[in-house]
Design an enzyme around this catalytic site. Structure first.
Site, PDB file in Angstrom:
ATOM      1  N   GLU A 271      22.726  51.870  58.705  1.00 35.60           N
ATOM      2  CA  GLU A 271      23.100  50.637  58.005  1.00 35.60           C
ATOM      3  C   GLU A 271      21.998  50.125  57.083  1.00 35.60           C
ATOM      4  O   GLU A 271      21.561  48.983  57.198  1.00 35.60           O
ATOM      5  CB  GLU A 271      23.402  49.535  59.050  1.00 35.60           C
ATOM      6  CG  GLU A 271      24.443  49.892  60.072  1.00 35.60           C
ATOM      7  CD  GLU A 271      24.507  48.903  61.243  1.00 35.60           C
ATOM      8  OE1 GLU A 271      23.619  48.027  61.356  1.00 35.60           O
ATOM      9  OE2 GLU A 271      25.457  49.015  62.035  1.00 35.60           O
ATOM     10  N   ARG A 310      14.066  33.802  48.562  1.00 36.32           N
ATOM     11  CA  ARG A 310      13.115  34.450  49.473  1.00 36.32           C
ATOM     12  C   ARG A 310      11.708  33.864  49.429  1.00 36.32           C
ATOM     13  O   ARG A 310      11.110  33.665  50.484  1.00 36.32           O
ATOM     14  CB  ARG A 310      13.079  35.971  49.231  1.00 36.32           C
ATOM     15  CG  ARG A 310      14.448  36.647  49.474  1.00 36.32           C
ATOM     16  CD  ARG A 310      14.389  38.162  49.367  1.00 36.32           C
ATOM     17  NE  ARG A 310      13.654  38.725  50.474  1.00 36.32           N
ATOM     18  CZ  ARG A 310      12.415  39.144  50.420  1.00 36.32           C
ATOM     19  NH1 ARG A 310      11.750  39.146  49.275  1.00 36.32           N
ATOM     20  NH2 ARG A 310      11.808  39.591  51.494  1.00 36.32           N
ATOM     21  N   CYS A 341      14.145  19.950  42.333  1.00 36.38           N
ATOM     22  CA  CYS A 341      13.323  18.857  42.836  1.00 36.38           C
ATOM     23  C   CYS A 341      12.908  19.084  44.279  1.00 36.38           C
ATOM     24  O   CYS A 341      13.364  18.411  45.201  1.00 36.38           O
ATOM     25  CB  CYS A 341      14.078  17.543  42.679  1.00 36.38           C
ATOM     26  SG  CYS A 341      14.512  17.262  40.967  1.00 36.38           S
ATOM     27  N   GLU A 342      12.077  20.072  44.496  1.00 36.60           N
ATOM     28  CA  GLU A 342      11.503  20.407  45.803  1.00 36.60           C
ATOM     29  C   GLU A 342      10.169  21.072  45.506  1.00 36.60           C
ATOM     30  O   GLU A 342      10.106  21.945  44.646  1.00 36.60           O
ATOM     31  CB  GLU A 342      12.341  21.474  46.529  1.00 36.60           C
ATOM     32  CG  GLU A 342      13.748  21.109  46.893  1.00 36.60           C
ATOM     33  CD  GLU A 342      13.861  20.454  48.256  1.00 36.60           C
ATOM     34  OE1 GLU A 342      12.870  20.458  49.026  1.00 36.60           O
ATOM     35  OE2 GLU A 342      14.934  19.920  48.539  1.00 36.60           O
ATOM     36  N   TYR A 369      18.981  40.654  48.876  1.00 36.93           N
ATOM     37  CA  TYR A 369      18.843  39.285  49.373  1.00 36.93           C
ATOM     38  C   TYR A 369      18.414  38.323  48.262  1.00 36.93           C
ATOM     39  O   TYR A 369      17.659  37.389  48.490  1.00 36.93           O
ATOM     40  CB  TYR A 369      17.874  39.241  50.574  1.00 36.93           C
ATOM     41  CG  TYR A 369      18.285  40.212  51.665  1.00 36.93           C
ATOM     42  CD1 TYR A 369      19.391  39.941  52.454  1.00 36.93           C
ATOM     43  CD2 TYR A 369      17.602  41.417  51.872  1.00 36.93           C
ATOM     44  CE1 TYR A 369      19.805  40.847  53.438  1.00 36.93           C
ATOM     45  CE2 TYR A 369      18.004  42.323  52.845  1.00 36.93           C
ATOM     46  CZ  TYR A 369      19.104  42.033  53.624  1.00 36.93           C
ATOM     47  OH  TYR A 369      19.515  42.921  54.592  1.00 36.93           O
TER      48      TYR A 369
HETATM   49  C1  PLP Z   1      20.802  42.940  57.775  1.00 35.48           C
HETATM   50  C2  PLP Z   1      21.320  44.053  58.591  1.00 35.48           C
HETATM   51  C3  PLP Z   1      21.154  45.365  58.175  1.00 35.48           C
HETATM   52  C4  PLP Z   1      20.378  45.761  56.930  1.00 35.48           C
HETATM   53  O1  PLP Z   1      19.021  45.524  57.086  1.00 35.48           O
HETATM   54  P1  PLP Z   1      17.988  45.965  55.937  1.00 35.48           P
HETATM   55  O2  PLP Z   1      16.681  45.513  56.459  1.00 35.48           O
HETATM   56  O3  PLP Z   1      18.393  45.249  54.702  1.00 35.48           O
HETATM   57  O4  PLP Z   1      18.077  47.438  55.800  1.00 35.48           O
HETATM   58  C5  PLP Z   1      21.713  46.368  58.943  1.00 35.48           C
HETATM   59  N1  PLP Z   1      22.401  46.082  60.086  1.00 35.48           N
HETATM   60  C6  PLP Z   1      22.563  44.822  60.525  1.00 35.48           C
HETATM   61  C7  PLP Z   1      23.328  44.574  61.764  1.00 35.48           C
HETATM   62  C8  PLP Z   1      22.040  43.759  59.794  1.00 35.48           C
HETATM   63  O5  PLP Z   1      22.198  42.514  60.242  1.00 35.48           O
END
Ligand code: PLP
Length: 415
Positions: A271, A310, A341-342, A369
């Protein structure tokens, strides 16, 4: 790719000056070649394992970017019904989607069951019960993987943020075997896998490999219990270079994973989010004012914390460079700040930049992000997004209009 050509920063050969003229600022600009390159780096490194590479949609959920990855053969990791709607709209087959997150609602479960997703990554006992009930009501079976919290040693890897005992994610390692047994007894669930995701922006793969080792121990115990899993999902989390980090070597990571999966009948799922998009995008912004003070100088730009959160949220560092390199102009040390305004509204602090008022700046490594965390704070319309494909810039998200911002409220005004 993103580099200087004739002293002007360009994305896949298109000068950012041209993109600013055409689409205005602030504007996210992405390189399709860089997206493809990042995806292919995973695919080739893990080729021997034929993995399902599920792009973590929360890193960048623009429909055209999802479509780009879908066409490359990616699956998707989603964390909401909204993200499911996005990946389906982008043309992804539902059976390549895994659904993570600790708070899935009944409506979201229904949506995902109707669509026919690959797997629910279940994070608690009560979520299992709810999913079983929803599947039963719809006359469906829900494919389930449990997100296990491997509790990887924080002392050696202090930067891990989601894989430790005391956070909200996943099922405790010690309890996982019992929870699997309970899950296997639920009528409307198919137990198909196991997963973990221990944190983000990791620059060392050792904790990821440690986590996989723990999952494999559990997988063997489950087999003894008669629960045979089809896949192991190793999550995301690989870091990128924002400044001087050394990102992990994907091939070395893949080799260590392959070594552990050798001889097992386990499909590999992963993922990755940040590492597929982070360095494929920049936030293009214009200096509205140079404000020179006695102690401190500011470059006040037209992008702000609502566009890129970020720095304000995590004190994250993003490189900031002038789009046009001007010879003979002295550098000034400035805080690059937005109009909000922060005092927390900054994109970078103490940057030496050879710039003049009106110049364009590129905030680097903004593909992950960035736009997904943007908001309308200060009633600022969200930025446009542009994807450069084969040297052609294409608008992939229109800049919001003020009419759109007011619409949901204007209709509800009293006379
Ligand atoms: C955010 C997230 C990711 C991706 O994470 P990266 O650091 O962007 O690679 C994968 N799996 C789950 C469950 C997440 O919450």
């Amino acid at each position: 790719m993103i580099d200087y050509q004739n002293h002007t920063l360009a994305v896949d050969g298109v000068p950012l000056t041209q993109i600013a003229d055409t689409f205005g600022t602030p504007c996210y600009v992405y390189s399709a070649a860089a997206l493809t390159g990042a995806f292919e780096a995973y695919r080739s490194a893990f080729a021997g394992l034929d993995p399902l590479i599920c792009f973590a949609v929360k890193a960048n959920s623009n429909l055209s970017i999802l479509q780009h990855f879908a066409r490359l053969g990616a699956g998707f990791d989603i964390v909401s019904g909204g993200e499911l709607a996005r990946v389906l709209a982008a043309g992804s087959p539902a059976d390549k989607v895994v659904f993570s997150g600790v708070g899935k609602s009944e409506a979201e479960m229904e949506m995902a069951l109707q669509a026919g997703i690959h797997c629910f990554n279940v994070e608690s006992v009560n979520e299992l019960a709810r999913l079983n009930a929803v599947a039963g009501r719809l006359g469906k079976r829900a494919p389930v993987s449990l997100r296990v919290n491997p509790d990887v040693d924080a002392k050696t890897h202090p930067y891990i943020s989601t894989g430790l005992k005391d956070n909200k994610f996943g099922i405790a390692f010690d309890e996982a075997r019992a929870v699997y047994k309970a899950a296997a007894s639920l009528e409307h669930l198919d137990i198909v896998g196991i997963d973990c995701h221990i944190g983000s922006q990791l620059t060392d793969v050792s904790p990821l490999v440690d986590a996989l080792d723990r999952l494999l121990v559990l997988i063997d115990q489950l087999a003894e219990d008669g629960i045979v899993l089809e896949h192991v999902d190793i999550g995301g989390g690989l870091g990128i270079r924002y400044t001087d980090e050394t990102p992990p070597d994907i091939a070395a990571y893949a080799a260590r994973v392959a070594e552990r999966l050798a001889g097992r009948q386990l499909k590999l799922v992963m993922e990755p989010g940040r590492s597929l998009v982070g360095n494929a995008g920049v936030l293009l912004t214009r200096v509205e004012y140079l404000k020179l003070g006695q102690d401190k100088h500011f470059a006040i730009v037209d992008a702000a914390m609502n566009d890129l959160m970020r720095p304000s949220l995590y004190d994250a560092y993003h490189g900031i460079v002038p789009v046009t390199q001007k010879d003979g102009l002295a550098a000034l040390t400035v805080d690059v700040v937005g109009p909000i305004c922060e005092s927390s509204d900054f994109l970078g602090k103490n940057r030496a930049l050879a710039i003049e008022q009106g110049d364009l700046l590129a905030v680097l490594s903004a593909g992950a992000y960035g736009s997904t965390m943007s908001s309308n704070y200060n009633t600022r319309a969200r930025a446009a997004e542009v994807l450069v494909e084969d040297g052609q810039p294409r608008l992939i998200r229109r800049r919001e209009t003020l009419d759109e911002l007011l619409a949901n409220e204007r209709e509800l005004l009293k006379d």
